[in-house]
Scaffold this active site. Sequence first.
Site, PDB file in Angstrom:
ATOM      1  N   THR A 112      10.090  45.431 -66.093  1.00 24.39           N
ATOM      2  CA  THR A 112       9.013  44.970 -65.638  1.00 24.39           C
ATOM      3  C   THR A 112       8.672  43.642 -66.289  1.00 24.39           C
ATOM      4  OG1 THR A 112       8.183  47.016 -64.798  1.00 24.39           O
ATOM      5  CG2 THR A 112       6.637  45.480 -64.774  1.00 24.39           C
ATOM      6  N   GLY A 129       6.983  50.289 -72.808  1.00 22.76           N
ATOM      7  CA  GLY A 129       6.402  50.802 -73.968  1.00 22.76           C
ATOM      8  C   GLY A 129       7.246  50.974 -75.053  1.00 22.76           C
ATOM      9  N   SER A 164       7.541  46.105 -58.420  1.00 25.38           N
ATOM     10  CA  SER A 164       8.424  46.604 -57.565  1.00 25.38           C
ATOM     11  C   SER A 164       9.557  45.973 -57.126  1.00 25.38           C
ATOM     12  CB  SER A 164       7.278  46.911 -56.289  1.00 25.38           C
ATOM     13  OG  SER A 164       6.236  47.677 -56.554  1.00 25.38           O
ATOM     14  N   GLU A 172       7.706  53.940 -61.788  1.00 19.97           N
ATOM     15  CA  GLU A 172       8.821  54.484 -60.911  1.00 19.97           C
ATOM     16  C   GLU A 172       8.454  54.368 -59.567  1.00 19.97           C
ATOM     17  OE1 GLU A 172      11.803  55.509 -62.149  1.00 19.97           O
ATOM     18  OE2 GLU A 172      11.226  54.837 -63.984  1.00 19.97           O
ATOM     19  N   ARG A 221     -13.631  73.114 -52.584  1.00 21.29           N
ATOM     20  CA  ARG A 221     -12.990  71.757 -53.484  1.00 21.29           C
ATOM     21  C   ARG A 221     -11.818  72.336 -54.473  1.00 21.29           C
ATOM     22  NH1 ARG A 221     -18.141  69.766 -55.989  1.00 21.29           N
ATOM     23  NH2 ARG A 221     -17.130  67.826 -56.368  1.00 21.29           N
ATOM     24  N   THR A 225       1.837  54.408 -60.360  1.00 23.63           N
ATOM     25  CA  THR A 225       2.323  53.429 -59.880  1.00 23.63           C
ATOM     26  C   THR A 225       3.792  52.952 -60.524  1.00 23.63           C
ATOM     27  OG1 THR A 225       0.157  52.461 -60.498  1.00 23.63           O
ATOM     28  CG2 THR A 225       1.552  51.154 -60.656  1.00 23.63           C
ATOM     29  N   ASP A 282       5.492  52.048 -56.807  1.00 25.03           N
ATOM     30  CA  ASP A 282       4.356  52.230 -56.383  1.00 25.03           C
ATOM     31  C   ASP A 282       4.204  53.039 -55.381  1.00 25.03           C
ATOM     32  OD1 ASP A 282       1.397  50.651 -56.088  1.00 25.03           O
ATOM     33  OD2 ASP A 282       2.171  50.998 -54.034  1.00 25.03           O
ATOM     34  N   ARG A 324     -19.741  79.067 -65.884  1.00 27.67           N
ATOM     35  CA  ARG A 324     -21.289  78.078 -65.619  1.00 27.67           C
ATOM     36  C   ARG A 324     -21.852  78.824 -64.343  1.00 27.67           C
ATOM     37  NH1 ARG A 324     -24.357  74.068 -67.466  1.00 27.67           N
ATOM     38  NH2 ARG A 324     -25.433  72.990 -65.697  1.00 27.67           N
ATOM     39  N   GLY A 331     -21.653  67.322 -65.319  1.00 20.18           N
ATOM     40  CA  GLY A 331     -21.845  66.618 -66.377  1.00 20.18           C
ATOM     41  C   GLY A 331     -20.752  66.741 -67.451  1.00 20.18           C
TER      42      GLY A 331
END
Lengths: 558, 558
Positions: B138, B177, B144, B423, B332, B421, B425, B310, B400
């Site tokens: 890159t 990296g 890309s 390998e 959810r 993103t 997008d 909780r 929270g």
Amino acid sequence: MEGVDILPHERSKKQFDVDAMKIVWAGSRHAFEVSDRMARLVASDPAFQKDNRSRLGRKELFKNTLRKATYAWKRIIELRLTEEEAGRLRFFVDEPAFTDLHWGMFVPAIKGQGTEEQQQKWLPLAYKMQIIGCYAQTELGHGSNVQGLETTATFDPDKDEFVIHSPTLTSSKWWPGGLGKVSTHAVVYARLITNGEEHGVHGFIVQLRSLDDHMPLPGITIGDIGMKFGNGAYNTMDNGVLTFHHVRIPRNQMLMRVFQVTREGKCVQSNVPRQLIYGTMVFVRQTIVADASSALSRAVCIATRYSAVRRQFGSQDGVETQVIDYKTQQNRLFPLLASAYAFRFVGEWLKWLYTDVTQRLQANDFSTLPEAHACTAGLKSLTTTATADAIEECRKLCGGHGYLCASGLPELFAVYVPACTYEGDNVVLLLQVARFLVKTVSQLGSGKEPIGTTAYLGRVQDLMQCRCEVQTAEDWLKPSVMLEAFEARSARMCVARAQNLSKFANPEDGFAELSADLVEAAVAHCQLIVVSKYVYSSSCANLKTCRVRFNYPWTMGV
Amino acid sequence: MEGVDILPHERSKKQFDVDAMKIVWAGSRHAFEVSDRMARLVASDPAFQKDNRSRLGRKELFKNTLRKATYAWKRIIELRLTEEEAGRLRFFVDEPAFTDLHWGMFVPAIKGQGTEEQQQKWLPLAYKMQIIGCYAQTELGHGSNVQGLETTATFDPDKDEFVIHSPTLTSSKWWPGGLGKVSTHAVVYARLITNGEEHGVHGFIVQLRSLDDHMPLPGITIGDIGMKFGNGAYNTMDNGVLTFHHVRIPRNQMLMRVFQVTREGKCVQSNVPRQLIYGTMVFVRQTIVADASSALSRAVCIATRYSAVRRQFGSQDGVETQVIDYKTQQNRLFPLLASAYAFRFVGEWLKWLYTDVTQRLQANDFSTLPEAHACTAGLKSLTTTATADAIEECRKLCGGHGYLCASGLPELFAVYVPACTYEGDNVVLLLQVARFLVKTVSQLGSGKEPIGTTAYLGRVQDLMQCRCEVQTAEDWLKPSVMLEAFEARSARMCVARAQNLSKFANPEDGFAELSADLVEAAVAHCQLIVVSKYVYSSSCANLKTCRVRFNYPWTMGV
């Protein structure tokens, strides 16, 4: 580099008066000028430098914030800034700090809930920052359910004192900003107990640390609750944990404007209407909606500039295509741009609502309060959820570069997302809106006309039957068409939910069982509010002179 | 504390064999045992401590990672761990580091693209870590669009060398990296130029730093690109920037397994099929899908445990309701739980696909490659987008508390999101899938039967006409009903898009104009793949013995 010239070129293609739009965005010429002046002040002063923030360890980061907050305070005094100017200066310093809670929660709590005498005693100390306060409400085990707070304040008539105590681990105060390291005082919310009886949750001014050596006072244990999302973000804030072991305070440190405990331990409700608290809530949520448009506009601005500069694929003559020209990019970015304006306009309208509610409260007219409360709760939820999602979408729209803190987007996301949780969890708020909508629908035909943002439900017969007249894509650009579609959708969802609820013998069981559906109806109603204020604002004269054209306002958010 | 007893109580209500499920999740008893052993090894060794990670400044954080990576390497040698064991150990150390690129990109690049001699020269050095490598593909201006890379490698026949050069700012290598601080070598991708002619992008082994004093070699400029999202997250990685000023390397450092430059500067294509690269791509993307299920399961696990512990509101006998009992929470959370299993099973199936593709490639059968490529591209996109969104949703589900790093969720999100993103997008990948789908549809009836995950398009006539037979909610639990619904949806979307495209004189114009619609069709197709593999896996004998029941698999993701 060719790229360097792209933004001026893009800007030259503008189709509206940018200077006029700046005024519209700021709310007024005065607001724009104050904002612009404070922005320049902060940007030109190296003491307010931000670029090192993401690299620092927690300790250095926090020291840095203390320096900045102290320096900002010094400048505010030196330059004799007005309250408005000081607020904008802090906005551009752009770093959560203990001062936010001192000025934004501690001082207003004393102003709103303290008696005249209490205000005269405590406010001068707070104004000079001789004491620094925080707002200790949330506990480890209790956030949304304020009535479930466990901290106790037991009146001891022998000594004319309250005994503040944390009876359980879950009763530890948890989250208050400014508590962990800085605050000398707190407004502490606790269950009032006199003569062995409970009298609900009330606020008490409690000194936490010595004004001599800043050590916690006897019986008080304080800590910092540790790292939060992001590099800088809210890690500049000393969110804290606090427990009380039978801590004694004088009786006159209970905030007694609305509810009093006498020398004998009797409880007296004052003649100040309790509903005043809701006025404050409308104000705070108006601020949150304004913050949403502000955060969203920053994210969209970064992603739009990036999309103009970045080129990838589609090579013609050796120059690749600007990514802003890809439909897939436009389709994701432009609705967020439209939402930023929509949220800005609905925020301005909320200012008017706050003024209206305040004037009515002063005239003992509480009739609009439930509607105003539901409306602001819903808008807080809608705009903060949409903004949090949108910042992350903008980050992804910048490809790999959005992952670097240098883009500004990771920190913006990390510092923004708590807005979805604080001042009312977004799902809990939508359930409150749903409850109000169902009640409104159930009262239709009873002679009680729906008002304000629910007025359209008065036309529910029409809205259940009307058919969309759209023939072409362009038809959707007609404000009346857009509005009717949103009204019809919301009305039909509200009526359907109310009907489903009526099948349950116990309404609360029905509410629990159908809660996910009810949340959907609340979202539809809130989207309608945004669209209606947007349509109104974009048709007003002030804005028309800017000749602004918007895309896809109806696809915004959630 | 009452809360402490909640999880064992919840666990006691399980309706399936947890130990059997652990094996299913791991893939095999062997895989489970290796994983379990390595998890214990890491958890019990204080040198692998993670809890201080979010508090450290960048410099200390990075030093810490170097210590850990070195220590992990020492342990791997001392304990004579197998490659599989070492991989799991690194998984549980759970900290991105230069070693990921050395082992995961540098070594495989030499293995896959190097000649026998090149492998014999470089691999032993790399295996002993006497050299440390990174993967420099890159650039600042090109991600890309790999064919748009600007770095040049010009062959100089006089000296039998390549000259590696960065002609522009945008040609700077950006992101690799391990580059910023650690690597001694890199596989650098550059445009090959011989005799003034361009021959596409190829890989070159370039030494970056001295093996004596670790300083960059002459002509090489290296930096660290700075802070990334989150506290720890990828800030333990030294992502770097790199420019070359006419840097010379011997000709035999071009990776020449597939494409060679002779002593005279002539280009020769070897008889090794280029398609081998696609086999690697299938492998890498299978790993990414496996990682998605792993990250998602961690997030869901945290949010589920929190939801059980909780309590808020709904007080009965003084005990509040567990938030897991609220429909809004279930609605959810549970689809994300189902998605974690679905992604796990589709990941296992991709292992089979990789084996199949590899065997075919070895037999010079390239017929399934385009379909396998489209399928893995789509699944990479679908699973990583869904997982990133799901981690943030799980964070919000913890109220929270999810905002504290102590919950594990902020760091999990920050370290996970780049998967959307890198390998490929995610939107670009979906456009590739859409292109393949449109092509498949256009070839229907030509005698070329659609294969593999597109086989259902062979039944397009039926799928365009079939009507859903569902009468009751329970009917949706029938796998055949679910599958047909997903097949019909995807087939109809693909056919509609193909028809709309055919209205354009220039297909590329149509593709650009309709790209947002095309992305939608690709998502529908990919969701079908996940559902079909999920239905298959959950009906297989191995899983049935666990008696696992899933909720809402059809609402998963995107």
